[in-house]
Design an enzyme around this catalytic site. Structure first.
Site, PDB file in Angstrom:
ATOM      1  CD  GLU A 208      -1.873  -2.388   1.246  1.00  0.00           C
ATOM      2  OE1 GLU A 208      -0.738  -2.702   1.675  1.00  0.00           O
ATOM      3  OE2 GLU A 208      -2.755  -3.220   1.011  1.00  0.00           O
TER       4      GLU A 208
ATOM      5  CG  HIS B 143     -11.707  -7.214   5.537  1.00  0.00           C
ATOM      6  ND1 HIS B 143     -10.661  -7.710   6.263  1.00  0.00           N
ATOM      7  CD2 HIS B 143     -11.460  -7.568   4.246  1.00  0.00           C
ATOM      8  CE1 HIS B 143      -9.832  -8.362   5.450  1.00  0.00           C
ATOM      9  NE2 HIS B 143     -10.290  -8.275   4.231  1.00  0.00           N
TER      10      HIS B 143
END
Lengths: 326, 385
Positions: A62, A131
């Protein structure tokens, strides 16, 4: 026909397609965004039509995704990067906060950072850890970033267009549990500015402010309250940085009561900022203290408990009642 | 070039374990060298260089003026004119050698110590001092000299360089990009990620690591168990270690890596094996963490001295050249000193400038509040009169 009914996911997909089609400098980057079309299929079919050079599958890193997007922006590109889930943004948080947010100021305005960071966020889909989080306040607190979240298909379509065209870095939070909600999108009529709140429902007794996934809950709460004879106005904030306080002020001056609702923990959350500023602006109009409804100061719970954690209809209505009881 | 790694082997449980823990770097490293510390020209099979007397004098001049500028900045910090300074003392050859290998259309991503590279790019050295004086965070336009802003967070800029290089490749240009970082930064995830991205996308970027042996007080042994240039092997691109105090070798090796990038053959890692003779910044005290003998040993490898010896031995520069350069150095020092002292504090309202390219209603509101607050002092001063 300019007006089409489509899901938020489809609206985002169409909007990204338009962005790629309109400006050859627009790129899409992220994990699995190419062949797979993203884990939520938001970029479905885009690599097929625009090629691997425009819709770029990246290594699983990321910080690398955002860091290289910064370099591409310096070279004149306009990258839209996808962070696969909210909880995965933190490896990139350093690049977003120390680099992306500050580059324009560091150069005394001589360079621009037109980067959009897309983050599917929030709970309600029964996912595993990392999540389902709502880290928007962590980004809104950082000067140099702008933070937005659509709640419906039309905003998803148009806010993405406006985000891509902005010369500032935009953190674009997508309410993942609303991806499949359908709404009408007028692809020809350009709506108001990106950072302006909208009135989702008018009312006269109390103002509810929400954004992203909680707008729907608040609209349901307002409908339920109506049955009990209470007139609740619902504002869709749309932008968490900057915040359109003028629209909130106008509403609160009318209703005298404000409840802010978000999924993120209440503690140090967007609601705290709204409550403080609106108290300053509307002190003599307020009939009750500004109340907040949101997550608790605990790690996001396992999926079987998320319904207890997430603000639902009853918790919002309870806050409405408490406010009206003052 | 050898890529064998001792650290990759299983550690043996033996009495030799302590000594085995010493990295291969503690032995005399293999370096690309074209000019010995004694000022002798030597040849290398892979890296040749043929420079005119003018070019050699130019490199010498660059190093001398860069060192003079650096010394002036250090002095200005001691005099309280700068809040901090990160000296490049000892790293002139690594910076001038690599900096002079660049073409105008190449793009540089520095850390915060690349004063010599900035010099090569034509950035006015006084521009570098604003952030250390505290009047801005950089402030120059990176696109004027293709020299990006100094980056304080260690290693972040290697990703920006990689992304920029990906853009260069997309544009079909044959420019190259160079990212500077240190041995300490080699431990950062961003550097590893930039190696991954640049290799995967075959980006035209040269990673120029100045291994100056110390990351503040942490030695290179605290960053790695294998020589740093060998890291490249694992990512699938070449790594080379060059004598970082040899300006000719730094020039030749960087030029070769840049040419490779231009040919579309992807990244290269260059490890310039050098030494930071001063402190990390003016805030630290190297006498607390390293021995005087170590510095003395590196002084014998001084990059400027060895080129001077070579120039003198080969009669490539006469005393008039050195005298004129001394005068030029003093003029530069004076100019820098005066420029810093004349550097005004920014207007307080400048706080609110440049946060956003497209503006922000929040900033507008706070700017107005601050302006009113500032104005209240003017009002009360008037009332006082």
């Amino acid at each position: 026909m300019a007006v089409e009914k489509m899901s938020i996911a489809k609206a985002l997909n169409e909007s990204l397609r338009l962005a790629l089609d309109t400006d050859p400098k627009v790129l899409i980057m992220g994990e699995d965004v190419g062949k797979l079309g993203g884990v939520f299929r938001i970029t479905d079919g885009l690599q097929k039509d625009f090629g691997e050079g425009r819709v770029i599958d990246t290594p699983l890193a990321e910080s690398g995704i955002v860091g290289t997007a910064i370099g591409l922006a310096l070279r004149g590109y306009r990258p839209i990067v996808e962070i696969q889930f909210d909880g995965f943004v933190f490896p990139a948080y350093d690049q977003i906060v120390t680099q992306l947010a500050k580059m324009h100021a560091r150069a005394l305005g001589k360079i621009k950072m037109p980067v959009v960071v897309r983050i599917p966020y929030g709970g309600g889909i029964g996912a595993v850890e990392h999540h389902s989080e709502s880290p928007e306040a962590l980004f809104a607190h950082v000067a140099g970033l702008k933070v937005v979240s659509p709640s419906n298909a039309s905003d998803a379509y148009w806010m993405m267009q406006q985000a891509v065209q902005s010369d500032d870095p935009i953190i674009f939070f997508e309410p993942k549990r609303r991806y499949w909600d359908k709404g009408e999108v007028d692809t020809e009529s350009i709506p108001g500015p990106l950072h302006k709140a909208s009135v989702a429902r008018t009312g006269s007794d109390l103002t509810l402010v929400a954004y992203g996934p909680m707008v729907k809950v608040c609209l349901e709460a307002a409908a339920a309250a109506q049955e009990e004879g209470k007139s609740v106005e619902v504002l869709d904030l749309r932008s968490m940085s900057p915040i359109d306080f003028d629209t909130i002020q106008t509403s609160v001056e009318k209703t005298g009561r404000l409840v802010v609702v978000h999924e993120a923990p209440v503690f140090y959350g967007s609601g705290a900022e709204i409550a403080a500023r609106i108290t300053e602006r509307c002190f003599y109009h307020l009939e009750a203290p500004v109340l907040r409804v949101g997550g608790y100061h605990v790690p996001y719970p396992p999926a079987r408990l998320e319904d207890e954690y997430l603000p639902g209809l009853d918790r919002v209505l309870d806050a409405v009642d408490r406010s009206l009881a003052y | 070039m050898t890529v064998e790694s001792t650290a990759a082997r299983k550690p043996r449980r033996s009495s030799k374990r302590t000594s085995a823990a010493k990295t291969p770097q503690s032995s005399e490293p293999q370096l690309v060298q074209l000019l010995t510390p004694e000022g002798e020209r030597v040849e290398h099979p892979d890296y040749q260089i043929d420079l005119t007397a003018d070019e050699l004098r130019g490199l010498y001049r660059d190093m001398v003026l860069t060192r003079r500028f650096d010394a002036e900045a250090t002095a200005l910090q001691r005099q309280g004119e700068l809040g901090l300074w990160a000296s490049l003392l000892g790293q002139e050859a690594a910076q001038i050698g690599s900096g002079r290998a660049l073409r105008d259309d190449d793009y540089v991503f520095p850390t915060y110590r690349e004063h010599g590279v900035a010099w090569c790019r034509g950035v006015d050295p006084t521009n570098l001092l604003g952030m250390f004086r505290g009047v801005n965070h950089g402030g120059w336009d990176p696109n004027t000299n293709n020299f990006h802003l100094y980056t304080i967070v260690i290693g972040s800029q290697t990703l920006h360089a990689t992304g920029y290089a990906m853009g260069v490749a997309k544009d079909g240009a044959d420019s190259a990009v160079i990212a500077y970082f240190g041995d300490g930064a080699s431990s950062q995830g961003d550097v590893a990620e930039s190696f991954t991205f640049s290799a995967v996308y075959n980006a035209p970027v040269v990673f120029f690591c100045q291994n100056n042996q110390w990351a503040i007080s942490e030695p290179t042994e605290r960053q790695t168990r294998v020589p740093l240039y060998q890291r490249a092997q694992g990512y699938g691109f070449p790594g080379v270690r060059v004598d970082g105090n040899d300006v000719l070798a730094c020039l030749a090796v960087t030029r070769s890596a840049l040419e490779r990038a231009r040919r579309g053959e992807g990244p290269t890692l260059v490890e310039a094996f050098t030494y930071r003779m001063g402190a990390h910044t003016t805030s630290d005290d190297p006498t607390k963490y390293r021995a005087d003998e170590e510095r003395a040993a590196w002084e014998a490898k001084d990059p400027i001295l060895r080129l001077r010896t070579y120039l003198e031995k080969q009669k490539l520069a006469d005393s008039a050249f050195f005298t004129a350069l001394d005068e030029e150095s003093e003029t530069l020092g004076k100019r820098v000193r005066e420029a810093v002292r004349a550097m005004p504090d920014p207007d307080p309202m400048a706080i609110f400038e440049h946060g956003y390219a497209d503006g922000s209603s929040l900033v507008d509101e706070e700017r107005a509040q601050f302006a009113a607050y500032q104005a209240s002092f003017a009002d009360s001063a008037e009332e006082g009169n």
